[in-house]
Write a protein that holds these residues in place. Structure first.
Motif, PDB file in Angstrom:
ATOM      1  N   GLU A  51      33.708  41.932  43.713  1.00  0.00           N
ATOM      2  CA  GLU A  51      33.253  40.781  42.925  1.00  0.00           C
ATOM      3  C   GLU A  51      34.211  40.568  41.763  1.00  0.00           C
ATOM      4  O   GLU A  51      33.867  40.818  40.604  1.00  0.00           O
ATOM      5  CB  GLU A  51      31.882  41.072  42.338  1.00  0.00           C
ATOM      6  N   TYR A  52      35.386  40.080  42.072  1.00  0.00           N
ATOM      7  CA  TYR A  52      36.420  40.016  41.040  1.00  0.00           C
ATOM      8  C   TYR A  52      36.020  39.302  39.754  1.00  0.00           C
ATOM      9  O   TYR A  52      36.261  39.817  38.666  1.00  0.00           O
ATOM     10  CB  TYR A  52      37.701  39.424  41.617  1.00  0.00           C
ATOM     11  N   PRO A  53      35.429  38.116  39.849  1.00  0.00           N
ATOM     12  CA  PRO A  53      35.161  37.409  38.584  1.00  0.00           C
ATOM     13  C   PRO A  53      34.311  38.246  37.638  1.00  0.00           C
ATOM     14  O   PRO A  53      34.651  38.440  36.466  1.00  0.00           O
ATOM     15  CB  PRO A  53      34.399  36.165  39.036  1.00  0.00           C
ATOM     16  N   ARG A  54      33.240  38.782  38.181  1.00  0.00           N
ATOM     17  CA  ARG A  54      32.344  39.582  37.360  1.00  0.00           C
ATOM     18  C   ARG A  54      33.051  40.835  36.837  1.00  0.00           C
ATOM     19  O   ARG A  54      32.974  41.174  35.648  1.00  0.00           O
ATOM     20  CB  ARG A  54      31.130  39.969  38.217  1.00  0.00           C
ATOM     21  N   VAL A  55      33.721  41.509  37.740  1.00  0.00           N
ATOM     22  CA  VAL A  55      34.399  42.744  37.367  1.00  0.00           C
ATOM     23  C   VAL A  55      35.411  42.502  36.257  1.00  0.00           C
ATOM     24  O   VAL A  55      35.509  43.269  35.297  1.00  0.00           O
ATOM     25  CB  VAL A  55      35.092  43.369  38.594  1.00  0.00           C
ATOM     26  N   SER A  66      37.741  31.268  38.753  1.00  0.00           N
ATOM     27  CA  SER A  66      37.248  30.592  37.563  1.00  0.00           C
ATOM     28  C   SER A  66      36.789  31.662  36.586  1.00  0.00           C
ATOM     29  O   SER A  66      35.930  32.469  36.903  1.00  0.00           O
ATOM     30  CB  SER A  66      36.080  29.679  37.933  1.00  0.00           C
ATOM     31  N   PRO A  67      37.384  31.678  35.396  1.00  0.00           N
ATOM     32  CA  PRO A  67      37.020  32.717  34.432  1.00  0.00           C
ATOM     33  C   PRO A  67      35.568  32.561  34.022  1.00  0.00           C
ATOM     34  O   PRO A  67      35.172  31.544  33.473  1.00  0.00           O
ATOM     35  CB  PRO A  67      37.955  32.457  33.247  1.00  0.00           C
ATOM     36  N   THR A  68      34.775  33.568  34.338  1.00  0.00           N
ATOM     37  CA  THR A  68      33.347  33.468  34.063  1.00  0.00           C
ATOM     38  C   THR A  68      32.986  34.215  32.791  1.00  0.00           C
ATOM     39  O   THR A  68      33.600  35.203  32.435  1.00  0.00           O
ATOM     40  CB  THR A  68      32.522  34.084  35.207  1.00  0.00           C
ATOM     41  N   GLN A  69      31.965  33.700  32.188  1.00  0.00           N
ATOM     42  CA  GLN A  69      31.372  34.349  31.029  1.00  0.00           C
ATOM     43  C   GLN A  69      30.507  35.497  31.523  1.00  0.00           C
ATOM     44  O   GLN A  69      29.918  35.409  32.603  1.00  0.00           O
ATOM     45  CB  GLN A  69      30.523  33.301  30.298  1.00  0.00           C
ATOM     46  N   LYS A 109      38.951  29.453  48.636  1.00  0.00           N
ATOM     47  CA  LYS A 109      38.039  30.002  47.626  1.00  0.00           C
ATOM     48  C   LYS A 109      36.633  30.209  48.183  1.00  0.00           C
ATOM     49  O   LYS A 109      36.000  31.247  47.962  1.00  0.00           O
ATOM     50  CB  LYS A 109      37.998  29.065  46.415  1.00  0.00           C
ATOM     51  N   ALA A 110      36.188  29.206  48.948  1.00  0.00           N
ATOM     52  CA  ALA A 110      34.842  29.293  49.513  1.00  0.00           C
ATOM     53  C   ALA A 110      34.722  30.496  50.442  1.00  0.00           C
ATOM     54  O   ALA A 110      33.719  31.221  50.416  1.00  0.00           O
ATOM     55  CB  ALA A 110      34.509  28.011  50.262  1.00  0.00           C
ATOM     56  N   ILE A 111      35.750  30.697  51.231  1.00  0.00           N
ATOM     57  CA  ILE A 111      35.691  31.808  52.174  1.00  0.00           C
ATOM     58  C   ILE A 111      35.676  33.148  51.445  1.00  0.00           C
ATOM     59  O   ILE A 111      34.867  34.038  51.733  1.00  0.00           O
ATOM     60  CB  ILE A 111      36.884  31.752  53.155  1.00  0.00           C
ATOM     61  N   VAL A 112      36.561  33.293  50.464  1.00  0.00           N
ATOM     62  CA  VAL A 112      36.592  34.552  49.723  1.00  0.00           C
ATOM     63  C   VAL A 112      35.252  34.783  49.025  1.00  0.00           C
ATOM     64  O   VAL A 112      34.665  35.865  49.137  1.00  0.00           O
ATOM     65  CB  VAL A 112      37.745  34.574  48.702  1.00  0.00           C
ATOM     66  N   ASP A 113      34.770  33.757  48.362  1.00  0.00           N
ATOM     67  CA  ASP A 113      33.488  33.892  47.673  1.00  0.00           C
ATOM     68  C   ASP A 113      32.391  34.333  48.635  1.00  0.00           C
ATOM     69  O   ASP A 113      31.615  35.249  48.352  1.00  0.00           O
ATOM     70  CB  ASP A 113      33.086  32.548  47.041  1.00  0.00           C
ATOM     71  N   ASP A 114      32.348  33.670  49.758  1.00  0.00           N
ATOM     72  CA  ASP A 114      31.292  33.963  50.720  1.00  0.00           C
ATOM     73  C   ASP A 114      31.429  35.385  51.262  1.00  0.00           C
ATOM     74  O   ASP A 114      30.451  36.126  51.347  1.00  0.00           O
ATOM     75  CB  ASP A 114      31.355  32.947  51.864  1.00  0.00           C
ATOM     76  N   TYR A 115      32.648  35.737  51.593  1.00  0.00           N
ATOM     77  CA  TYR A 115      32.855  37.065  52.163  1.00  0.00           C
ATOM     78  C   TYR A 115      32.559  38.157  51.146  1.00  0.00           C
ATOM     79  O   TYR A 115      32.058  39.227  51.480  1.00  0.00           O
ATOM     80  CB  TYR A 115      34.290  37.214  52.689  1.00  0.00           C
ATOM     81  N   TYR A 120      43.210  37.624  49.072  1.00  0.00           N
ATOM     82  CA  TYR A 120      42.573  38.116  47.847  1.00  0.00           C
ATOM     83  C   TYR A 120      43.514  37.952  46.657  1.00  0.00           C
ATOM     84  O   TYR A 120      43.108  37.550  45.577  1.00  0.00           O
ATOM     85  CB  TYR A 120      42.229  39.601  47.989  1.00  0.00           C
ATOM     86  N   ARG A 121      44.752  38.308  46.895  1.00  0.00           N
ATOM     87  CA  ARG A 121      45.731  38.225  45.821  1.00  0.00           C
ATOM     88  C   ARG A 121      45.826  36.802  45.275  1.00  0.00           C
ATOM     89  O   ARG A 121      45.790  36.569  44.069  1.00  0.00           O
ATOM     90  CB  ARG A 121      47.086  38.722  46.354  1.00  0.00           C
ATOM     91  N   TYR A 122      45.909  35.838  46.207  1.00  0.00           N
ATOM     92  CA  TYR A 122      46.002  34.450  45.791  1.00  0.00           C
ATOM     93  C   TYR A 122      44.737  34.028  45.034  1.00  0.00           C
ATOM     94  O   TYR A 122      44.799  33.375  43.993  1.00  0.00           O
ATOM     95  CB  TYR A 122      46.205  33.542  47.007  1.00  0.00           C
ATOM     96  N   TYR A 123      43.623  34.476  45.569  1.00  0.00           N
ATOM     97  CA  TYR A 123      42.326  34.183  44.948  1.00  0.00           C
ATOM     98  C   TYR A 123      42.300  34.696  43.508  1.00  0.00           C
ATOM     99  O   TYR A 123      41.952  33.988  42.575  1.00  0.00           O
ATOM    100  CB  TYR A 123      41.238  34.855  45.777  1.00  0.00           C
TER     101      TYR A 123
END
Lengths: 342, 342
Positions: free
Chosen positions: B317-321, B80-83, B11-17, B71-74
């Motif tokens: 930016e999957y969570p936001r999108v 984390s579902p974001t508001q 997760k950290a790597i995907v987020d960072d990248y 990415y798929r796994y991520y």
DNA sequence: TGTTAGCACTCTTATTCGCCGAGTGCTAAA
DNA sequence: TTTAGCACTCGGCGAATAAGAGTGCTAACA
């Protein structure tokens, strides 16, 4: 004030740079078989031409490239008017066949062909809604509070918009409104609709129609919204294939401009009948300062209805572009007129 | 089968990248204050994750980047579902205000906002003409041989086309045609019009209308032409600002695709209700193999009418999108429904 | 047995250097 | 007036080099 030889050299340099996009050296020119001077002589002439502002050097040991003034002189005085190649003509003929019913299709297809033939970007304005006259207004109810208002012009153009009105407007009122509008507004130029509505129609409404205010505001809005003309593009990305545009940021800026139809319309529009060529800064628009824009108008019954434009690098194939534009300007006018007649 | 720590690292790597667009090294991860392992430990884990196919190396001495599988796994497990931030919400609210009358405007504006908020490219399909039903047909004469045919659907959508017929068609025939069409075709789904025309109407025409063949072919053409749905774009050039797209040739290819509405429509369309995420090659389309596409549908009366899509780099930016898309999917449906009701 | 420090190794990127070639400008001779 | 000749300039290119980021492995440690 330019000698025969200088003219020849200037033309040769522009021609060469247009096709190769690379600075032209004295040797290249002297190797042409229709000239018999040594590179040294050419160099002297080039140096003079540079001093006069027709040429410039990217750096001290490269060849010369035309300056904006150089292009301008080339276009104004040096251009040998070329015939369109018969291959081009048949190409156009076959692609702009009779099958197109809608004038919109004619325009769209013209834009496409123009861009394909040149690998520049073509931009076509119009046909000018502004000048055309109202033929008929229709109001078609969709639900109890919703209707589609449809405006048809004498040139066959259709604009439509959904309007909303409160539940309590009666069907007969709607009918009255439509009748009044058609009676009073047929033949009125589109751009006058709004004005007429406020000045004449409002009072008539007041007399015959209950709840006329809602109607009025809805109509006002419809008339306001449909005054701008359409912009058609061909080969939006063609410009990216030019070697001078391999910077993504520059490309992005130009492409973004294409998204703003109103802006483009203002830039392209040209009241002058006939051909206009604007080179580089002559466009008076920063993002176009190394682009050239060639425009021509097309007509309906001899009246201006729209503009066709071609946008490319300043290093544009002017002779070809000019004959193409002249051809299209004539051909589109003809096609549209024929369509309007028979 | 992934340990807690591996999950965290992935997760950290995907987020960072996603945020930095640069390969992530072991040190970067170990420096996070919520983890207490040395770079060496992280390296071992990363090596394992690579072996499992979640990560890959651009070259042997760079950090790791997520693979498509990563990415798929991520997306499937780590997100984390974001508001939606309240800033986003107010942004949207203010720009998608009530002022929009036309559903077309709502859609266009939505596309625009979506692209602005994400700096990706948004693509919106619909509203689906296909499913909607004929409300009314109008034929408005322009000249003796020309008329505009106007088709209005029950969703308020208007299509129009100019038709041409020979001089000798009588006005009463035209009237008959219109009457027959309205009688027989009201309420028929648009996509069935052509079929109905051939099967039922043709014979009726034959009975009552002289010169019916011309009419028939003209109508057939009109019905055929107006079956495809519209495609709206927002921020076509946004994708150019992503660092992975500074190759003009690549950019050109993608931009050219946007000019082909039919193709885009096919790519974006998704019958699935709800959110769909297609990552890289999951798009099954070569030019999109390093792009991700997130789509959602919007509805009218609970029925599918269109799709909204967002196209960006796989490093999206999957969570936001996702939260944005969910928001728009709901909001657009709501806006359109309200529009259709009152 | 899991964790980590250390270190050699790999690979990319940036920089420098030298060289080549295209082209110019000037001078002097034809 | 034209041209041959030559010194000079400058960008582009490839090789060489250095720097830096990161890895993988080994061996030691808790």
């Amino acid at each position: 004030m330019l000698t025969e030889r200088q003219l020849y050299i200037l033309k040769a340099i522009v021609d060469d740079y247009i096709t190769n996009a690379e600075p032209v050296g004295s040797r290249t020119i002297s190797k042409r078989q229709d000239i018999n001077f040594s590179p040294a002589t050419i160099r002297n002439e080039m140096s003079d031409l540079e001093e006069m502002g027709f040429l410039e050097k990217p750096h001290s040991s490269a060849g010369r490239i035309p300056s904006q003034k150089g292009y301008r002189y080339y276009v104004d005085h040096l251009l040998s008017p070329t015939q369109l190649s018969s291959r081009d003509v048949t190409d156009i003929r076959s692609q702009l066949a009779e099958k197109f019913q809608e004038s919109e299709q004619v325009i769209q297809q013209s834009a496409k062909i123009l861009s394909q033939l040149t690998s520049y970007t073509s931009i076509v304005l119009g046909p000018e809604v502004f000048e055309s006259k109202l033929q008929q207004i229709q109001l078609i109810p969709i639900s109890t509070t919703q209707a589609v208002i449809i405006i048809v012009t004498d040139s066959g153009h259709v604009e439509n918009q959904t309007v909303y009105f409160p539940e309590n407007v009666s069907g007969s009122d709607v009918e009255k409104v439509v009748n009044i509008l058609n009676e009073r507004l047929r033949g009125v130029p589109i751009y006058q609709l709004q004005q007429k509505l406020s000045q004449e129609i409002a009072s008539v409404f007041k007399k015959y129609v209950s709840k006329y205010e809602t109607m009025l505001t809805a109509l006002r809005e419809v008339f306001r919204d449909h005054q701008q003309e359409k912009v058609y593009y061909g080969g939006k990305t063609n410009i990216l294939s030019q070697p001078e545009f391999n910077d993504v940021e520059r490309v992005r800026n130009i492409l973004n401009i294409f998204e703003e139809d109103a802006l483009v319309s203002r830039l392209i529009r040209s009241e002058d009948q006939g051909l206009t060529i604007r080179i580089g800064e002559e466009n008076d628009f920063k993002p176009f300062e190394d682009l050239s824009l060639v425009t021509a108008t097309y007509t309906l019954d001899g009246k201006y209805v729209g503009t066709i434009g071609l946008l490319g690098p300043t290093r544009m194939e002017y002779p070809r572009v000019i004959s193409l534009m002249e051809y299209f300007s004539r051909d589109m006018s003809e096609l549209l007129n024929r369509r309007n007649k028979n």
